[in-house]
Design a protein around this motif. Structure first.
Motif, mmCIF file in Angstrom:
data_model
loop_
_atom_site.group_PDB
_atom_site.id
_atom_site.type_symbol
_atom_site.label_atom_id
_atom_site.label_comp_id
_atom_site.label_asym_id
_atom_site.label_seq_id
_atom_site.Cartn_x
_atom_site.Cartn_y
_atom_site.Cartn_z
ATOM 1 N N MET A 11 -10.907 77.726 -10.734
ATOM 2 C CA MET A 11 -12.144 76.975 -10.530
ATOM 3 C C MET A 11 -12.187 76.335 -9.145
ATOM 4 N N GLY A 12 -11.042 75.826 -8.675
ATOM 5 C CA GLY A 12 -11.002 75.179 -7.370
ATOM 6 C C GLY A 12 -11.369 76.141 -6.239
ATOM 7 N N ILE A 13 -10.877 77.389 -6.347
ATOM 8 C CA ILE A 13 -11.195 78.399 -5.334
ATOM 9 C C ILE A 13 -12.678 78.720 -5.371
ATOM 10 N N ARG A 14 -13.222 78.897 -6.579
ATOM 11 C CA ARG A 14 -14.651 79.217 -6.703
ATOM 12 C C ARG A 14 -15.512 78.118 -6.098
ATOM 13 N N GLU A 15 -15.198 76.880 -6.417
ATOM 14 C CA GLU A 15 -16.011 75.773 -5.925
ATOM 15 C C GLU A 15 -15.895 75.621 -4.413
ATOM 16 N N LEU A 16 -14.686 75.809 -3.879
ATOM 17 C CA LEU A 16 -14.498 75.688 -2.431
ATOM 18 C C LEU A 16 -15.282 76.771 -1.684
ATOM 19 N N LEU A 17 -15.171 78.013 -2.142
ATOM 20 C CA LEU A 17 -15.900 79.105 -1.501
ATOM 21 C C LEU A 17 -17.403 78.920 -1.642
ATOM 22 N N SER A 18 -17.831 78.428 -2.801
ATOM 23 C CA SER A 18 -19.257 78.186 -3.015
ATOM 24 C C SER A 18 -19.785 77.131 -2.050
ATOM 25 N N GLU A 19 -18.997 76.079 -1.829
ATOM 26 C CA GLU A 19 -19.421 75.010 -0.917
ATOM 27 C C GLU A 19 -19.501 75.522 0.523
ATOM 28 N N ILE A 20 -18.487 76.262 0.947
ATOM 29 C CA ILE A 20 -18.465 76.772 2.325
ATOM 30 C C ILE A 20 -19.618 77.740 2.560
ATOM 31 N N LEU A 21 -19.792 78.697 1.653
ATOM 32 C CA LEU A 21 -20.833 79.702 1.829
ATOM 33 C C LEU A 21 -22.218 79.099 1.641
ATOM 34 N N GLY A 22 -22.318 78.090 0.782
ATOM 35 C CA GLY A 22 -23.597 77.408 0.609
ATOM 36 C C GLY A 22 -24.012 76.683 1.870
ATOM 37 N N ASP A 23 -23.032 76.074 2.565
ATOM 38 C CA ASP A 23 -23.326 75.413 3.843
ATOM 39 C C ASP A 23 -23.798 76.408 4.892
ATOM 40 N N GLU A 24 -23.409 77.679 4.727
ATOM 41 C CA GLU A 24 -23.844 78.720 5.657
ATOM 42 C C GLU A 24 -25.227 79.253 5.313
ATOM 43 N N GLY A 25 -25.814 78.723 4.236
ATOM 44 C CA GLY A 25 -27.169 79.119 3.866
ATOM 45 C C GLY A 25 -27.244 80.237 2.847
ATOM 46 N N HIS A 26 -26.094 80.634 2.263
ATOM 47 C CA HIS A 26 -26.091 81.744 1.309
ATOM 48 C C HIS A 26 -26.282 81.234 -0.123
#
Length: 240
Positions: A11-26
């Motif tokens: 879950m930690g990996i999913r949330e971290l990647l989601s936050e990073i990619l979300g900040d990129e506008g995805h």
């Protein structure tokens, strides 16, 4: 902005990647196992998949083989693992994976791999150019064009000018780009910077990497600046 599927049982990996990619506008979809990944793929083709190798139900390489066998491997897939061997990475690449990222994943490597994957998607979707014979223009009779109002011939060596209406001159404006000249300097500057960054965020689809390049700021400085101005990249990119 792209639709990215993140498949990882942590879950930690999913949330971290989601936050990073979300900040990129995805837009980020998440799956914690292979079955959820199958369901997500059945609902539509994502622009990119980040796929973990070691998962409790079906490992990522097996899932990759399934998609390849069933003709569903039509999107770039980037494999992730903290325990995979070189042989596993080579096998995944042979099956059709675009790249392999070793955990813990460095931010710059992640963003570079995602950018390469999305570029590959764009190349696949871009239609082939269509060429047409250039028409031969018909001869045009010379006609005299009346000079615009306010025009006066300039002496040789000077650039001729056309008179502007008084309302279009800077002195006749009470506002510039919607900003009032009556604001205190600090407020006017903040308002301009807010409009400036929102413009670039909308233009670049919310990609913080491209906005940083366009504005000449480091990503860390850009994040602090946007937070200071109250600009939320995800909301601005959706608005655009």
């Amino acid at each position: 902005m792209a639709n990215i599927l993140v498949v990882d049982d942590e879950m930690g990996i999913r949330e971290l990647l989601s936050e990073i990619l979300g900040d990129e506008g995805h837009v980020v979809l998440m799956a914690e196992n292979a079955q959820q990944a199958r369901d997500a793929r059945a609902q539509g083709t994502p622009d990119l998949v980040l796929l973990d190798i070691w998962m409790p139900d079906t490992d990522g390489v097996t899932l990759l083989k399934e998609w390849q066998r069933d003709g569903l491997l039509t999107m770039p897939v980037i494999m992730m693992s903290g325990h995979a061997t070189i042989d596993t990475a080579v096998e995944a690449t042979r099956i059709g994976a675009l790249n392999f990222l070793e955990k813990p994943i460095a931010l710059q490597k992640l963003l570079k791999a995602v950018q390469q994957g999305l570029s590959r998607t764009t190349e696949v979707l871009r239609p082939a150019p269509v060429y047409h014979a250039r028409p031969v223009p018909a001869p045009v009779e010379e006609t005299s064009i009346p000079a615009p109002a306010g025009y006066s011939p300039a002496p040789m060596g000077m650039t001729p000018s056309v008179g502007l209406p008084a309302a279009a001159t800077p002195a006749g404006d009470a506002h510039l780009f919607g900003l009032s000249f009556d604001l205190p300097l600090r407020e006017a500057r903040d308002a301009f910077e807010r409009a400036y960054f929102e413009h670039h965020l909308m233009r670049e689809g919310g990609s913080m990497t491209r906005v940083a390049e366009k504005t000449g700021l480091e990503r860390t400085h850009l994040y602090r600046k946007l937070k200071q101005l109250g600009v939320e990249p995800s909301k601005v990119s959706r608005k655009g």
